[in-house]
Structure formats: structure tokens, C-alpha cells
Write a protein that holds these residues in place. Sequence first.
Motif, PDB file in Angstrom:
ATOM      1  N   ALA A   5      -0.474  11.959 -12.163  1.00 24.65           N
ATOM      2  CA  ALA A   5      -0.057  10.561 -12.227  1.00 24.65           C
ATOM      3  C   ALA A   5      -0.830   9.841 -13.323  1.00 24.65           C
ATOM      4  O   ALA A   5      -2.026  10.005 -13.456  1.00 24.65           O
ATOM      5  CB  ALA A   5      -0.297   9.882 -10.886  1.00 24.65           C
ATOM      6  N   THR A   6      -0.116   9.042 -14.111  1.00 23.67           N
ATOM      7  CA  THR A   6      -0.776   8.268 -15.146  1.00 23.67           C
ATOM      8  C   THR A   6      -1.492   7.088 -14.507  1.00 23.67           C
ATOM      9  O   THR A   6      -1.074   6.588 -13.455  1.00 23.67           O
ATOM     10  CB  THR A   6       0.252   7.761 -16.164  1.00 23.67           C
ATOM     11  OG1 THR A   6       1.170   6.887 -15.491  1.00 23.67           O
ATOM     12  CG2 THR A   6       1.010   8.921 -16.788  1.00 23.67           C
ATOM     13  N   PRO A   7      -2.571   6.590 -15.145  1.00 29.61           N
ATOM     14  CA  PRO A   7      -3.302   5.448 -14.576  1.00 29.61           C
ATOM     15  C   PRO A   7      -2.428   4.227 -14.359  1.00 29.61           C
ATOM     16  O   PRO A   7      -2.630   3.479 -13.397  1.00 29.61           O
ATOM     17  CB  PRO A   7      -4.392   5.194 -15.619  1.00 29.61           C
ATOM     18  CG  PRO A   7      -4.594   6.525 -16.288  1.00 29.61           C
ATOM     19  CD  PRO A   7      -3.231   7.155 -16.317  1.00 29.61           C
ATOM     20  N   SER A   8      -1.458   4.010 -15.232  1.00 30.36           N
ATOM     21  CA  SER A   8      -0.610   2.826 -15.099  1.00 30.36           C
ATOM     22  C   SER A   8       0.226   2.870 -13.829  1.00 30.36           C
ATOM     23  O   SER A   8       0.588   1.825 -13.265  1.00 30.36           O
ATOM     24  CB  SER A   8       0.313   2.698 -16.322  1.00 30.36           C
ATOM     25  OG  SER A   8       1.160   3.825 -16.426  1.00 30.36           O
ATOM     26  N   LEU A   9       0.548   4.063 -13.341  1.00 37.08           N
ATOM     27  CA  LEU A   9       1.308   4.207 -12.110  1.00 37.08           C
ATOM     28  C   LEU A   9       0.387   4.342 -10.904  1.00 37.08           C
ATOM     29  O   LEU A   9       0.697   3.852  -9.815  1.00 37.08           O
ATOM     30  CB  LEU A   9       2.228   5.435 -12.199  1.00 37.08           C
ATOM     31  CG  LEU A   9       3.353   5.395 -13.231  1.00 37.08           C
ATOM     32  CD1 LEU A   9       4.104   6.719 -13.254  1.00 37.08           C
ATOM     33  CD2 LEU A   9       4.306   4.244 -12.929  1.00 37.08           C
ATOM     34  N   ALA A  10      -0.739   5.020 -11.084  1.00 33.05           N
ATOM     35  CA  ALA A  10      -1.632   5.316  -9.968  1.00 33.05           C
ATOM     36  C   ALA A  10      -2.365   4.075  -9.473  1.00 33.05           C
ATOM     37  O   ALA A  10      -2.532   3.894  -8.253  1.00 33.05           O
ATOM     38  CB  ALA A  10      -2.642   6.387 -10.379  1.00 33.05           C
ATOM     39  N   PHE A  11      -2.798   3.224 -10.390  1.00 31.85           N
ATOM     40  CA  PHE A  11      -3.608   2.072  -9.977  1.00 31.85           C
ATOM     41  C   PHE A  11      -2.859   1.127  -9.044  1.00 31.85           C
ATOM     42  O   PHE A  11      -3.401   0.709  -8.015  1.00 31.85           O
ATOM     43  CB  PHE A  11      -4.123   1.319 -11.205  1.00 31.85           C
ATOM     44  CG  PHE A  11      -5.028   0.165 -10.857  1.00 31.85           C
ATOM     45  CD1 PHE A  11      -6.308   0.394 -10.372  1.00 31.85           C
ATOM     46  CD2 PHE A  11      -4.594  -1.146 -11.011  1.00 31.85           C
ATOM     47  CE1 PHE A  11      -7.138  -0.664 -10.030  1.00 31.85           C
ATOM     48  CE2 PHE A  11      -5.422  -2.205 -10.676  1.00 31.85           C
ATOM     49  CZ  PHE A  11      -6.701  -1.960 -10.189  1.00 31.85           C
ATOM     50  N   PRO A  12      -1.606   0.739  -9.333  1.00 33.36           N
ATOM     51  CA  PRO A  12      -0.895  -0.139  -8.396  1.00 33.36           C
ATOM     52  C   PRO A  12      -0.724   0.483  -7.017  1.00 33.36           C
ATOM     53  O   PRO A  12      -0.786  -0.216  -6.000  1.00 33.36           O
ATOM     54  CB  PRO A  12       0.450  -0.362  -9.088  1.00 33.36           C
ATOM     55  CG  PRO A  12       0.186  -0.118 -10.524  1.00 33.36           C
ATOM     56  CD  PRO A  12      -0.825   0.975 -10.548  1.00 33.36           C
ATOM     57  N   VAL A  13      -0.489   1.790  -6.965  1.00 34.78           N
ATOM     58  CA  VAL A  13      -0.345   2.470  -5.676  1.00 34.78           C
ATOM     59  C   VAL A  13      -1.673   2.478  -4.936  1.00 34.78           C
ATOM     60  O   VAL A  13      -1.731   2.259  -3.714  1.00 34.78           O
ATOM     61  CB  VAL A  13       0.175   3.904  -5.882  1.00 34.78           C
ATOM     62  CG1 VAL A  13       0.160   4.685  -4.570  1.00 34.78           C
ATOM     63  CG2 VAL A  13       1.582   3.871  -6.463  1.00 34.78           C
ATOM     64  N   GLY A 152       3.533  12.684  -6.352  1.00 36.14           N
ATOM     65  CA  GLY A 152       2.378  12.687  -7.236  1.00 36.14           C
ATOM     66  C   GLY A 152       1.463  11.497  -7.077  1.00 36.14           C
ATOM     67  O   GLY A 152       0.363  11.481  -7.643  1.00 36.14           O
ATOM     68  N   LEU A 153       1.889  10.490  -6.301  1.00 37.95           N
ATOM     69  CA  LEU A 153       1.087   9.284  -6.127  1.00 37.95           C
ATOM     70  C   LEU A 153       0.590   9.105  -4.694  1.00 37.95           C
ATOM     71  O   LEU A 153      -0.171   8.170  -4.418  1.00 37.95           O
ATOM     72  CB  LEU A 153       1.903   8.043  -6.525  1.00 37.95           C
ATOM     73  CG  LEU A 153       2.322   7.944  -7.987  1.00 37.95           C
ATOM     74  CD1 LEU A 153       3.251   6.752  -8.192  1.00 37.95           C
ATOM     75  CD2 LEU A 153       1.085   7.807  -8.883  1.00 37.95           C
ATOM     76  N   GLN A 154       0.991   9.975  -3.804  1.00 34.91           N
ATOM     77  CA  GLN A 154       0.615   9.807  -2.402  1.00 34.91           C
ATOM     78  C   GLN A 154      -0.890   9.903  -2.181  1.00 34.91           C
ATOM     79  O   GLN A 154      -1.453   9.158  -1.367  1.00 34.91           O
ATOM     80  CB  GLN A 154       1.335  10.844  -1.539  1.00 34.91           C
ATOM     81  CG  GLN A 154       2.813  10.554  -1.371  1.00 34.91           C
ATOM     82  CD  GLN A 154       3.520  11.587  -0.532  1.00 34.91           C
ATOM     83  OE1 GLN A 154       2.925  12.554  -0.071  1.00 34.91           O
ATOM     84  NE2 GLN A 154       4.826  11.391  -0.334  1.00 34.91           N
ATOM     85  N   LEU A 155      -1.561  10.771  -2.907  1.00 37.84           N
ATOM     86  CA  LEU A 155      -3.013  10.884  -2.750  1.00 37.84           C
ATOM     87  C   LEU A 155      -3.733   9.634  -3.240  1.00 37.84           C
ATOM     88  O   LEU A 155      -4.802   9.289  -2.742  1.00 37.84           O
ATOM     89  CB  LEU A 155      -3.547  12.120  -3.466  1.00 37.84           C
ATOM     90  CG  LEU A 155      -3.210  13.466  -2.810  1.00 37.84           C
ATOM     91  CD1 LEU A 155      -3.894  14.608  -3.553  1.00 37.84           C
ATOM     92  CD2 LEU A 155      -3.619  13.464  -1.341  1.00 37.84           C
ATOM     93  N   TRP A 156      -3.160   8.961  -4.229  1.00 37.76           N
ATOM     94  CA  TRP A 156      -3.746   7.698  -4.689  1.00 37.76           C
ATOM     95  C   TRP A 156      -3.624   6.637  -3.596  1.00 37.76           C
ATOM     96  O   TRP A 156      -4.538   5.839  -3.381  1.00 37.76           O
ATOM     97  CB  TRP A 156      -3.058   7.219  -5.960  1.00 37.76           C
ATOM     98  CG  TRP A 156      -3.474   7.976  -7.182  1.00 37.76           C
ATOM     99  CD1 TRP A 156      -2.793   8.970  -7.818  1.00 37.76           C
ATOM    100  CD2 TRP A 156      -4.706   7.818  -7.905  1.00 37.76           C
ATOM    101  NE1 TRP A 156      -3.507   9.442  -8.891  1.00 37.76           N
ATOM    102  CE2 TRP A 156      -4.686   8.745  -8.968  1.00 37.76           C
ATOM    103  CE3 TRP A 156      -5.807   6.977  -7.767  1.00 37.76           C
ATOM    104  CZ2 TRP A 156      -5.726   8.862  -9.885  1.00 37.76           C
ATOM    105  CZ3 TRP A 156      -6.850   7.081  -8.681  1.00 37.76           C
ATOM    106  CH2 TRP A 156      -6.801   8.009  -9.714  1.00 37.76           C
ATOM    107  N   PHE A 157      -2.493   6.622  -2.923  1.00 38.69           N
ATOM    108  CA  PHE A 157      -2.301   5.688  -1.817  1.00 38.69           C
ATOM    109  C   PHE A 157      -3.289   5.989  -0.691  1.00 38.69           C
ATOM    110  O   PHE A 157      -3.917   5.083  -0.131  1.00 38.69           O
ATOM    111  CB  PHE A 157      -0.867   5.786  -1.299  1.00 38.69           C
ATOM    112  CG  PHE A 157      -0.541   4.795  -0.218  1.00 38.69           C
ATOM    113  CD1 PHE A 157      -0.004   3.556  -0.537  1.00 38.69           C
ATOM    114  CD2 PHE A 157      -0.769   5.092   1.117  1.00 38.69           C
ATOM    115  CE1 PHE A 157       0.302   2.631   0.449  1.00 38.69           C
ATOM    116  CE2 PHE A 157      -0.473   4.182   2.110  1.00 38.69           C
ATOM    117  CZ  PHE A 157       0.060   2.952   1.785  1.00 38.69           C
ATOM    118  N   ILE A 158      -3.454   7.251  -0.353  1.00 40.65           N
ATOM    119  CA  ILE A 158      -4.409   7.654   0.684  1.00 40.65           C
ATOM    120  C   ILE A 158      -5.826   7.255   0.291  1.00 40.65           C
ATOM    121  O   ILE A 158      -6.600   6.761   1.113  1.00 40.65           O
ATOM    122  CB  ILE A 158      -4.330   9.179   0.920  1.00 40.65           C
ATOM    123  CG1 ILE A 158      -2.978   9.544   1.528  1.00 40.65           C
ATOM    124  CG2 ILE A 158      -5.462   9.654   1.811  1.00 40.65           C
ATOM    125  CD1 ILE A 158      -2.726  11.049   1.622  1.00 40.65           C
TER     126      ILE A 158
END
Length: 215
Positions: A5-13, A152-158
Motif C-alpha cells: 500500500a502506498t502512503p497516500s492510501l495507507a495513512f487515511p485508512v 492490502g490496507l486491512q493491516l493498516w486499519f488494524i
Amino acid sequence: MISTATPSLAFPVFVQGLALSLGLIVAIGAQNAFVLRQGLRREHVGSVVLFCAAADAVLIAAGVLGMARALGQSPDLARALALAGAIFLAVYGWRALRRARHEQRLDAARDGSVLRLSAALAQAAAFTLLNPHVYLDTVLLVGSIGAQQPVGLQLWFIAGASGASLTWFAILGFGARWLAPWFARPRAWQMLDGLIGATMFVLSAMLARHALVGM
């Protein structure tokens, strides 16, 4: 998954998980009251904070990765957890009200009622795992929202939701020490135990009603 995941997508999640978890956890409840009390007594604060945060992280991850659906299809399990939690909260509330009848000092080394590490962790486990609201908040609500994120972003949410839990419990446990001079007064300590006892009974009644109405 995080690396894809790119930072631009990961940070909001990440922020979404953080904000959602904080919104649910920052409230008066049995688990928060116990962590606060341990912080004020300066008993095994780090261990209690880490246990509660780790338990939340496991439940959040389980919810996001698929457990929310399983628990949502088990009303009997939810009802059993509600009844067990109601009984546990009532007993703890009764004990807190008993303590409120006697003068106590904040210094746990002097009052003869110091909890051993095993006992503190056992109570932390009971407040965490016997409270159906923990499962509703972390597994069902947070889990269902997190599960809607791209794989690809679920771990960022967790990570965001778990980080909020750790931050809150650390503030609650270690920050309580700044209140130590005020709670060194026996009357203030009695007021805290009275408030905790009343909170336990209210939560117990709510859980019991929720469980019995569903029968």
C-alpha cells in the motif's frame, strides 16, 4: 500487505481505524475503571496496560480478518457472554462498594490489599473477555468496518485501531499517577470506589437486561 500500500492510501485508512477505536474506547466502562484504579494504586500498570491493549489488538484483528461473521451468527454465545459479564460486574461492584465504606490510602504498599501480578492480570482478562461490549465493539463493529477495506490496507486499519487502544490505556494507566496527591486523601479514594461500584452495577443491569430480553 502493508508494503503493497502506498502512503497516500495507507495513512487515511490508519487514521480511520485510529479514530473509530478511540471513539468506542474513550468512555466510562468496567475495563477503563479497572485500568484507572490500577494506575492510581501503581500496581502492575505496565502489565495491565499491555494486556488490555494486546487483547484489543487480537480481537480487532480477528474481527477484520473474518471472526465478525462467525460471532454474528451465534446469538446463544453472545447471550451467554452477556450473562457471565453481568454476574462478574455485579460481584466486582459489590466489592468496590465494600471498599468505599472504609478509609484507604493510595500507597498500595501500606494498605494490605496489594494485588499480585497474576491476580491483576486475571481481573484484566475478566473485564476484557467477559464483557460482551468488547466483542461488539472490537470484533463486530470495528471488524466489519475494517473488513470493508481493500486487502492490502486491512493491516493498516488494524494498526490504527490497535494503536488507539494502546495509547488510551497508557494514558489512563500511567496518567493516573498525576492524580495521586488528590487520591492520597481517604475520602477521595472512597468516592472513586463508590463511583466504580455504581458504574459496575449499572453496566451489570444493562447487560442482564440485554441478555434476558433476547431469550
